[in-house]
Scaffold this motif. Structure first.
Motif, PDB file in Angstrom:
ATOM      1  N   SER A   1       6.381  16.337   6.586  1.00 25.12           N
ATOM      2  CA  SER A   1       5.191  16.940   7.169  1.00 25.12           C
ATOM      3  C   SER A   1       5.508  18.373   7.584  1.00 25.12           C
ATOM      4  O   SER A   1       6.607  18.656   8.050  1.00 25.12           O
ATOM      5  CB  SER A   1       4.738  16.175   8.414  1.00 25.12           C
TER       6      SER A   1
ATOM      7  N   GLY B   1       0.792  -1.234   0.000  1.00 23.65           N
ATOM      8  CA  GLY B   1       0.000   0.000   0.000  1.00 23.65           C
ATOM      9  C   GLY B   1       0.815   1.269   0.000  1.00 23.65           C
ATOM     10  O   GLY B   1       0.338   2.312   0.374  1.00 23.65           O
ATOM     11  N   PHE B   2       2.058   1.162  -0.414  1.00 21.46           N
ATOM     12  CA  PHE B   2       2.870   2.379  -0.468  1.00 21.46           C
ATOM     13  C   PHE B   2       2.775   3.015  -1.841  1.00 21.46           C
ATOM     14  O   PHE B   2       2.724   2.344  -2.855  1.00 21.46           O
ATOM     15  CB  PHE B   2       4.343   2.067  -0.186  1.00 21.46           C
ATOM     16  N   GLN B   3       2.768   4.311  -1.832  1.00 21.17           N
ATOM     17  CA  GLN B   3       2.818   5.031  -3.095  1.00 21.17           C
ATOM     18  C   GLN B   3       4.269   5.124  -3.534  1.00 21.17           C
ATOM     19  O   GLN B   3       5.168   5.290  -2.705  1.00 21.17           O
ATOM     20  CB  GLN B   3       2.264   6.443  -2.924  1.00 21.17           C
TER      21      GLN B   3
ATOM     22  N   GLY C   1       1.281   5.818   5.449  1.00 20.18           N
ATOM     23  CA  GLY C   1       2.737   5.698   5.426  1.00 20.18           C
ATOM     24  C   GLY C   1       3.403   6.549   6.492  1.00 20.18           C
ATOM     25  O   GLY C   1       4.562   6.338   6.839  1.00 20.18           O
ATOM     26  N   ARG C   2       2.687   7.523   7.007  1.00 19.62           N
ATOM     27  CA  ARG C   2       3.222   8.387   8.062  1.00 19.62           C
ATOM     28  C   ARG C   2       2.947   7.825   9.450  1.00 19.62           C
ATOM     29  O   ARG C   2       3.124   8.497  10.444  1.00 19.62           O
ATOM     30  CB  ARG C   2       2.640   9.790   7.939  1.00 19.62           C
TER      31      ARG C   2
ATOM     32  N   GLU D   1       6.106   8.011  -2.181  1.00 21.75           N
ATOM     33  CA  GLU D   1       6.293   7.910  -0.733  1.00 21.75           C
ATOM     34  C   GLU D   1       7.541   7.081  -0.440  1.00 21.75           C
ATOM     35  O   GLU D   1       8.370   7.448   0.388  1.00 21.75           O
ATOM     36  CB  GLU D   1       5.053   7.242  -0.117  1.00 21.75           C
TER      37      GLU D   1
ATOM     38  N   ARG E   1      -4.752   8.365  -2.787  1.00 19.66           N
ATOM     39  CA  ARG E   1      -3.340   8.729  -2.685  1.00 19.66           C
ATOM     40  C   ARG E   1      -3.065   9.402  -1.339  1.00 19.66           C
ATOM     41  O   ARG E   1      -2.116   9.069  -0.646  1.00 19.66           O
ATOM     42  CB  ARG E   1      -2.993   9.678  -3.833  1.00 19.66           C
TER      43      ARG E   1
ATOM     44  N   GLN F   1      -3.195   6.851   1.498  1.00 21.98           N
ATOM     45  CA  GLN F   1      -2.039   5.960   1.553  1.00 21.98           C
ATOM     46  C   GLN F   1      -0.805   6.693   2.048  1.00 21.98           C
ATOM     47  O   GLN F   1      -0.001   6.135   2.800  1.00 21.98           O
ATOM     48  CB  GLN F   1      -1.811   5.329   0.181  1.00 21.98           C
ATOM     49  N   GLU F   2      -0.675   7.941   1.662  1.00 20.46           N
ATOM     50  CA  GLU F   2       0.459   8.707   2.175  1.00 20.46           C
ATOM     51  C   GLU F   2       0.349   8.895   3.686  1.00 20.46           C
ATOM     52  O   GLU F   2       1.340   8.823   4.407  1.00 20.46           O
ATOM     53  CB  GLU F   2       0.537  10.068   1.480  1.00 20.46           C
ATOM     54  N   LEU F   3      -0.864   9.134   4.158  1.00 18.79           N
ATOM     55  CA  LEU F   3      -1.047   9.329   5.595  1.00 18.79           C
ATOM     56  C   LEU F   3      -0.762   8.041   6.356  1.00 18.79           C
ATOM     57  O   LEU F   3      -0.144   8.056   7.419  1.00 18.79           O
ATOM     58  CB  LEU F   3      -2.467   9.832   5.888  1.00 18.79           C
TER      59      LEU F   3
ATOM     60  N   ALA G   1       2.538  16.401   3.997  1.00 23.09           N
ATOM     61  CA  ALA G   1       1.310  16.380   4.786  1.00 23.09           C
ATOM     62  C   ALA G   1       1.339  17.552   5.754  1.00 23.09           C
ATOM     63  O   ALA G   1       2.391  18.145   5.985  1.00 23.09           O
ATOM     64  CB  ALA G   1       1.186  15.077   5.563  1.00 23.09           C
TER      65      ALA G   1
END
Lengths: 326, 326
Positions: free
Chosen positions: A59, A41-43, B111-112, A46, B104, B107-109, A89
């Motif tokens: 962030s 599930g990684f972009q 990943g954080r 990312e 997107r 998924q980025e969140l 983010a």
């Protein structure tokens, strides 16, 4: 990306090469890596970002007031958009009129390893931020004890513009209603005084009203008191959008209708029985410029001395500010 | 906390003991640790949290629409408050009407390494969240492909309430203006149909207006078209706050004044020339309940099956919805 490497049964370097285009990696291996990336599930970007050396955080922290105030919501929205374009983010902190709460919120956000801080600062000393080790951009208000970037609107010019407009209609008794003594309203008051001085007039200090808080309720109460005086003002300058709302609420129950100019535009201002004249700047642009500056500081592409950027204000005439004196 | 231990020249256990009250630590050592904590800008609870075993993240992610829509801003504010009380930060993602962008962002969140996700979901399949390994709470709208907590308002009941109110005033030609086919407006339409059925009436399908987008501009254009028909409606049900704004803008240029009921309350609704009747729920409560549920899921204190919480709607009569048919 360690998880990706493990799942694909390859080394970190291979994952990195695949993410960056796949040069020198066999197609079979590359597709295994891509499958692992998909599965986890990684972009792509990312993973790429996490692999980039020295890139520790993606962030930004944003600390500002009450999000249901459209002024702050507009700044937050603009910052999110600009940060998002760079793959950043935004971690949000919201503290209203509470310097200690603000300090706590900021320190917690720094502890979360953000790449930069964008703050609409409360009053008080912000020197503790000098050692934060990350870039800080102040929005809407400067901070004390630290030399950092500031993006504000021309509060003094806007206050002067609003007052000169009322003076230009022939008003001689113009009250100003001020939300608690933030930098911004202090500057707006200074503009109010300059406009009077420019017209060769003394300010009647009894018409300078310091509200106990910046709510519509406080402004409503103060306006009612003002208008029930034996010598009520014929013009009112409301120093914020919430103050303007309170002023207009109070005026619904008053016979004489003074002219009203607000500071900062608000939704429905043009829909009210008498459309509301305001002095306003581009709040979204304020947020965009601050976020862009912060990102450039965080990435190191902007290493100039601390900047002070001031956005202009414009008068939007809609009716309430053009009423003649009674 | 490793930095604190290093700076104070003590072990991690000592830092932990000082943070947790200082039992068994000499005062001289404790004050050295506290000085290091102060110097490094860490808050006591931040350090404590970081030391707590198994506590990996103290951030929640919140993904929702346009922050300048007071509906979303109110949810965000409430979530921030509730999360803040538990020492959690909120990482914000804002994506409007863009399922791919939403995926997107989410998924980025993830990943954080956030502890949980709170989402006002767009349309489309959210089954990819089932493998996220963190709790997910959907707000305002359910999602497809995943069995998770949902906190919504009673859209169908609210739609029925609004329509029954107009029917009760004698209106027989009631138009409904629908923002694009989200779950919420679909339910509101169902309520509209049920109200008609309950009154023994057929719905005139030409009065069911699907807007191309949920903006005030789109609603304004559609209302103008409706009101210029040979048989205009005498009542209008605006399915969102922005739609209501557009409806009211259009009606400023129209002779006949139909009754109007909006869905969701908005600032200044009571200040307009004809104060606006709305059906509304407690949006802040929606955000608070969702955030509380997510925190309880994240901490493991709530391990019930996925919940579906529905908040009631109430009618707020102000004038626009009580106009008689013309």
């Amino acid at each position: 990306m360690i998880d990706v490497a493990k799942a694909a049964g390859v080394g970190l370097g291979t994952v990195s090469r695949v993410v960056n285009g796949g040069a020198g990696v066999r197609e079979q291996t590359a597709s295994r890596v891509r499958a692992a990336i998909d599965q986890l599930g990684f972009q792509r970007n990312e993973v790429a970002r996490a692999l980039r050396p020295g890139k520790k955080s993606s962030s930004l922290a944003l600390v500002l007031g009450d999000l249901t105030n459209p002024f702050y919501a507009t700044i937050a929205k603009a910052a999110l958009e600009v940060a998002g374009q760079d793959g950043f983010a935004v971690v949000l902190g919201s503290v209203d009129e509470d310097p200690e709460g603000e300090k706590r919120a900021i320190q917690e956000l720094i502890g979360r390893q953000v790449a930069g801080l964008m703050i609409v600062p409360d009053q008080g000393d912000h020197s503790y931020l000098a050692g934060a080790g990350i870039p800080v951009v102040f929005v809407d208000r400067p901070a004390h004890g630290i030399d950092a970037d500031i993006v504000t609107v021309d509060n003094q010019g806007g206050g002067r513009l609003a007052t000169e407009h009322l003076l230009g209609q022939g008003h001689r008794r113009i009250a100003i209603l001020l939300a608690p003594s933030y930098h911004t309203t202090g500057r707006r008051l200074r503009g109010y005084r300059l406009a009077h001085r420019g017209a060769g007039m003394e300010v009647d200090e009894s018409l300078v009203v310091q509200l106990p808080e910046g709510t519509a309720e406080a402004a409503e109460k103060a306006t009612r008191e003002l208008m029930h005086r034996p010598d009520p003002p014929t013009g009112l300058f409301a120093s914020t959008n919430f103050v303007a709302e309170g002023v207009l609420r109070a005026l619904r129950e008053v016979d004489s209708q003074p002219a009203v100019v607000g500071f900062d535009d608000f939704r429905m201002a043009d829909m009210l029985p008498t459309p509301v004249t305001v002095v306003a700047s581009d709040t979204a642009e304020l947020g965009r410029i601050a976020a862009r500056l912060l990102l450039d500081r965080a990435s190191g592409t902007d290493d100039r001395a601390p900047q002070r950027i001031v956005l202009p204000c414009a008068l939007i005439q809609r009716g309430s500010g053009e009423r003649p004196p009674t």
